[in-house]
Design an enzyme around this catalytic site. Sequence first.
Site, PDB file in Angstrom:
ATOM      1  N   HIS A 101      24.536  87.504 -15.173  1.00 26.51           N
ATOM      2  CA  HIS A 101      24.692  87.843 -16.584  1.00 26.51           C
ATOM      3  C   HIS A 101      24.420  86.662 -17.502  1.00 26.51           C
ATOM      4  O   HIS A 101      24.186  86.847 -18.696  1.00 26.51           O
ATOM      5  CB  HIS A 101      26.102  88.392 -16.837  1.00 26.51           C
ATOM      6  N   ASP A 161      23.195  84.977  -8.315  1.00 25.81           N
ATOM      7  CA  ASP A 161      24.456  84.411  -8.768  1.00 25.81           C
ATOM      8  C   ASP A 161      24.421  84.215 -10.278  1.00 25.81           C
ATOM      9  O   ASP A 161      23.388  83.865 -10.856  1.00 25.81           O
ATOM     10  CB  ASP A 161      24.695  83.055  -8.078  1.00 25.81           C
ATOM     11  N   ASP A 164      35.287  85.855  -4.471  1.00 21.70           N
ATOM     12  CA  ASP A 164      35.912  85.293  -5.671  1.00 21.70           C
ATOM     13  C   ASP A 164      37.351  85.755  -5.833  1.00 21.70           C
ATOM     14  O   ASP A 164      38.074  85.217  -6.682  1.00 21.70           O
ATOM     15  CB  ASP A 164      35.118  85.719  -6.923  1.00 21.70           C
TER      16      ASP A 164
END
Length: 1561
Positions: free
Chosen positions: A542, A539, A640
């Site tokens: 980045h 999760d 999401d």
Amino acid sequence: MEVKMEEIRQLTLRDKEHKDTTLHRLQKGWKLHFVLGPSLQSKQVHVFTNHPPGHTPVQRPFNRGEFYELEWKTESSSRLDKSDQYCEVRLHLAGAFQYYFTHGTSNAPQGSGYFVVDPTLKLTSDTDILELDCITLQTVLTKCLGPLSEWEQRLATARETGYNFLHFTPIQELGASNSSYSIRDQHKLNPLFTSKGQQPVSNDDISALVVKLQYDWGMLSLCDVVWNHTSFDSPWLIEHPECAYNVHNSPHLRPAYVLDRVLWHFTLEVIDGKWTKHGVPSIIKSEEHIENIRSVLVDKVLPKYKLEEYYQLDVAATLDKFKTAAKAAKTVSSAEDSKEDDVKLIKDPKFRRLGGSVNMEKALQCFNIQRKDAEDEEDRLQKSCDAFKKHLLYWNNRAANEMSEDIRHALHNVCANVRYHRVDEHGPRCEKVTKNDPLVPKYFIHLGPNTDPTTEEKVMDSDKAPFLQIGNGWVMDADPLKNFAEPGSKVYLRRELIVWGDSVKLRYGETPEDCPYLWNHMLEYSRTMARMFHGLRIDNCHSTPVHVAEYFLDEARRVRPDLLVVAELFTQSEHVDNMFINRLGINTLIREAMNAYNAHDLGRLVHRFGGEAVGSFLQPRVRPLTPSMSHALLMDVTHDNQSPVMTRSVYDLLPTAALVCMACCAVGSSRGYDELVPEHIHVVKENRLYTSWKEDADVCHLEEVSHNHGIIKAKRVLNELHQTLGAKGYTQVYVDQVDENIVAVTRHNPVSHQSVILMARTAFKHPSNPSYTGYIPPLCVPGVVEEIILEARMVQKAEAPPPKSDTHINGLGHFTVDLQSNIQLYSSQMVELADHGSEKQSSVQEIDFINFPPGSVIAFKVTLNPASRKALSALRACISQFGYRVRTLSGNPPNQNQVTSNFHTIARKLSLADLNRVLYRCDVEERDDGKGSGGYHIPQHGSLVYCGLQGFMSALDKIRSKNDLGHSLCENLRQGDWMAQYVGNRLKLHASTRQLGQWFEAAFSNFSLIPRYLIPCYFDAILVGAYVTLLDLCWQSMSKFVFEGSSFTRALALGSVQMCGIVKTCPLPELSPKLSDVPTVTDEETNRREQCAVTMAAGLPHFSGGFMRSWGRDTFIAVPGLLIVTGRMDDAKYLILAYAATLRHGVIPNLLGGGSHARYNCRDAVWWWLYCIQLYCQGMEDGYSILECPVSRIFPGDEDEPQPAGFVDQPLSDVIQEAMQRHVEGISYRERHAGKGLDQNMSHEGFNVTIGVDHETGFPFGGSKWNCGTWMDKVGESDIAGNRGTPATPRDGSAVEIVGLCKATVRWLAKMHEAGHYPHSGVTVRLDGKLTQMSYKEWDAKLQANFEKNFWIAPDANKETNELINRRGIYKDSVGATQFWADYQLRPNYPIAMVVAPELFTPSRAWTALEMAEEFLLGPLGMKTLDPSDWGYVGDYDNSYDGHETKRARGFNYHQGPEWVWPIGYFLRAKLHFARRLTPDPSPSGAEPQDNLFQSTVNFVRQTLTRHHTEVELSLWKGLPELTNSDGQFCKDGCPTQAWSMGCILEVLNDCDKLLEDTAK
């Protein structure tokens, strides 16, 4: 098409190439070979990798920091050429691995990169492997599964819908927000999993379920790991606040904290209505309100908090320190030494108000200075303080401006946030400001009461400071490689973060020692997750520090070596994505179909994320490793995303799901999509439970679900279809945009040639008429529809949906799917077969759409008709002969009886002359036969360079490597069978190749029966197999040096096949009838036996046919390399004897002209011929026997007409003796037929030939300023420039290379006479009018004694006494030239003499001269033909230019600067010879000399030749060019492949290998 074999990928290393952002994906069981690129082949390269050696990970576990040096291997016997060397890594472990290489003595990496090995995922057994492209995944929010005891009945929906992978959101205890990704305790499970009154659920309980899912249900599982943040109420943060970023351990955040509290209190005041009168009400709904917020904050709120003080210093306190220090100073600096700009404000690293400082020592140097305007010391001190104060105020003002700029950015982002949330029509439009929905979100956790910003600021200096922690979130367009919470970042101050208010950002530091508790805490969490699940999804990947994720993944893979790692990256950069993948070993990246903005874009995503084009070329199992695209997990919707029911239409869910399932990658969905849940199942806000599976559940039942709900039954068929397509090898993909809404996707199996074609009618907007089909273009199916796998469409069966459940997540029950599966075409309710497409044997069926409204999907299984299947089986049988591991369409090995005849049997009958025809022959050679039509022409591409297979292969190699099916060659193949027919037809015209032509004809005859899109693939496969087989036969017919040589050696050796062939307009003169082994052929028209010995083309295509094909000089410069080194001794012998037959006037012809029409206008060809005879004799055990071979003289006397073979026969030794004797006597003649008819450019005087030998020096001489007798033979052709008839390079007198060749000849003849192989001891000369004998030994001695004193220009030669000297430390190009300056020109000819007669040269002088040649003449591929400093130098050859520049008009500078390739061979050989002579032998101990000149020269040669290797590989002609322009630039007017260029480089390789072998002994 291939049965699985050992796959090998070759990664080429290039110096200084760091490929850290290039992705290379590999599989376990493959081999990775590192090979050297041209820039490294001369270096001692060491390759290291951290992939553990061995076949099992048990032997050596992976350690990221432990690198192993790889061993170099080679399958070549070449000692010089390293191009075939490789290092091997056997890939037995999954994960991310690094490599780097060094060279020489340096340990610094000179290049580096990564490779990622995918895991092996096992389902129910070790042999039940789940390929990545077969994954069908469903995401579930674990908090919506309820107690663990109820999970199976809720997860059964995934099983019944056909998913094989479950993605669980975190299973740990969640924080106060109940967000699925805000974990409170990483070591505790969510208490919701435990039923009331039951024992707490343990990790073992969940593991047991995961095992059951795997072995009983055939489903693997992965779970999220969250490393970047934790819930703000995590209890372990109370004991270990150092684990989070806070104002104590990260004081740069202090100003941001104050601003955050100011904004919070401003929010409270807005709620209370304090700012209503200033235009800021508690309900924000206009742009005016937002602008008023900005104004109030700028003008009334922020100024009183003086945030700039965090950047500033205390002027008064600093000034006091300065004054005290200045008074105490013993010296005062000079004003001239003052540099006020050196004194700068230093921000307080602890970010206290007015805590800045300056370097006081520098301040005293710059401001406590002598001042001429000071009245006394006190006045001087005061003026210094005043100046210093002004300077401090200047810096404080700059600091204030900096803070002002930061605040400007902050307010811009505050307003943007307010605008989106409260005003923007695309935002949530939450107009009312409340504590739960503040004006802007809080960035910091504030534990104390809400007092006021000034009071709360003081908490930063209390023991509560470690608890003032920052929230986590993400920053748009930020560099993901930079930690936005670290010092130097202003993300929190400038309010750039989109914050998650429920989580704090964790502070790991660089190593576990920086924060031991956090690293250990998360390490145990990571190991636990790896033990329990088959994969992990990272999760917030980045924003997770890469080194942190690396550490935890390394440990996780120790627990589970075949761990699947999934991530979603928002870097917006493929290179940055690749960096994360390379470092972390991410196996698949989540991609969202919801990002598509229309049907065309959705089709683009399906095409982009996997599969190769339909009809792709068959790739070899050993091939270059090319950059990969990251593997995709394409989701129709992620957890999401909002529900597509909200953003598109309910009718789009089925077609989008169908298109996603046709993607050749992993695919997935989120729970709720298949049930048509109309709202977003929010990871934070959702508290309802998923419905449970029940076979007969009614759609109105809100707590249960069955096949009748939503699109579940259709999704099951689609998921099974996706898994089947992946497992059975449907790896080729074609996407067609039929119209604005309809997309067709084809998945093709390159083995069975079956296809699945799916058409989907999307509905990105709600259709105005959901049942309307309208006009849809017919579908043309290439083959026969075997069945319809499914046809389904979304239908509304009730007016209104069931009510939304408060306890369970239910979908739109009033929509369902009408579906039929596995039906015949005639049973379809959507399509029908057009009448003209119903023929069973038809190659194409046409399908009409009769009922295909929005939301419809249909999938056809297509197979080929029987005729096509039979033809393909025959084609497979053809290519199976070449080692392709293929099966027929039925799955059985090919029946060899289907093949007309065995290719290898036919090919073995071919001679090398036949192979010249099969493989090569340019257009001129082909037309020369009078049978062919020349080279094959491809529209929009041009003509192929060769008529033979090499012409096609040169084009196909580039097309195949890029899989460029859109190339015009492929289009030509698809449009008709002309190309295939051409291949066989041209070979059928000749008896010796007819059977091979018939084989090709039979193979290609099947093309008319198969789909046209398959023809490029099979055409290429057949040609590649035939081509490789024929090349191998060529090499088998050659010497051991070639057959066991490197790829470079073998490529050059093919030049002998390329250049040597039978051309009618330029035959070899008839050899003596007494020779018994001359090859002959029966002329099919006359039925007579004819000689068919090959001639050698000087170069292609300019010197390939007719009078201009065979040049005496060119032939015998090339023969040693192309024929003797390659072991083609018979062909060399026939050329030697044929040219011997043409001897006239004591010379052999410049142009052969079939012998009877030869032109005798050169004086060097005879010497090259003589030298070649010497090499022939040395090249085989009884080579000297050639001296006794009969030569049928065409011109027994100089004035004789041509005579037939056998009329006058002489042994070759007598012909040689005649040539030697005639030279000594002197030769003088005028060319026959002199005049414009013979040579339109030659002057009248130029046709006069004079040749002789200087009896004093022994030097051969000849020529005049009107002709060219050596290889530099350009005569002017321009009337405009006035150079017609003028030789550019006469080189009359004694040319250095001819002197060297003469020396080599007389030395050899003397030895041969002594050995009894040559009957003549010398020549008869006339001295002082008397005939006398001069033995070859005496002649040899004259040359030896006179060479250096006539040719050597010493390094200290006096230019003043001889103004002709330009370069010193070289050997003259000639002696006695009419153009006297020409003797002193630096040209590349003396290295030739060094090779053929090295004894003429003093080694040290030779080395000096070679260094001069290297410095001034050496180019990338060739040698400059003239010193660049010479007045006549023009480096670029353009034969088409005809202007007033005499030096270059009509190519006058042909040999006046352009860089010729063949002389570099002699230059390199000379360097090798004299380097060996000048290098001491190794000591008895075996130690190498410290300064090993020979080894460094070998490396130099190796590096130089890498360019030639690259040239041969990249050349369409597969050869080395005649010449290049300056600095290796392409020359359009030269031959792209030249015989002597390849021959001379082959000799370098051969010489060097011999020298290295001798040195090793």
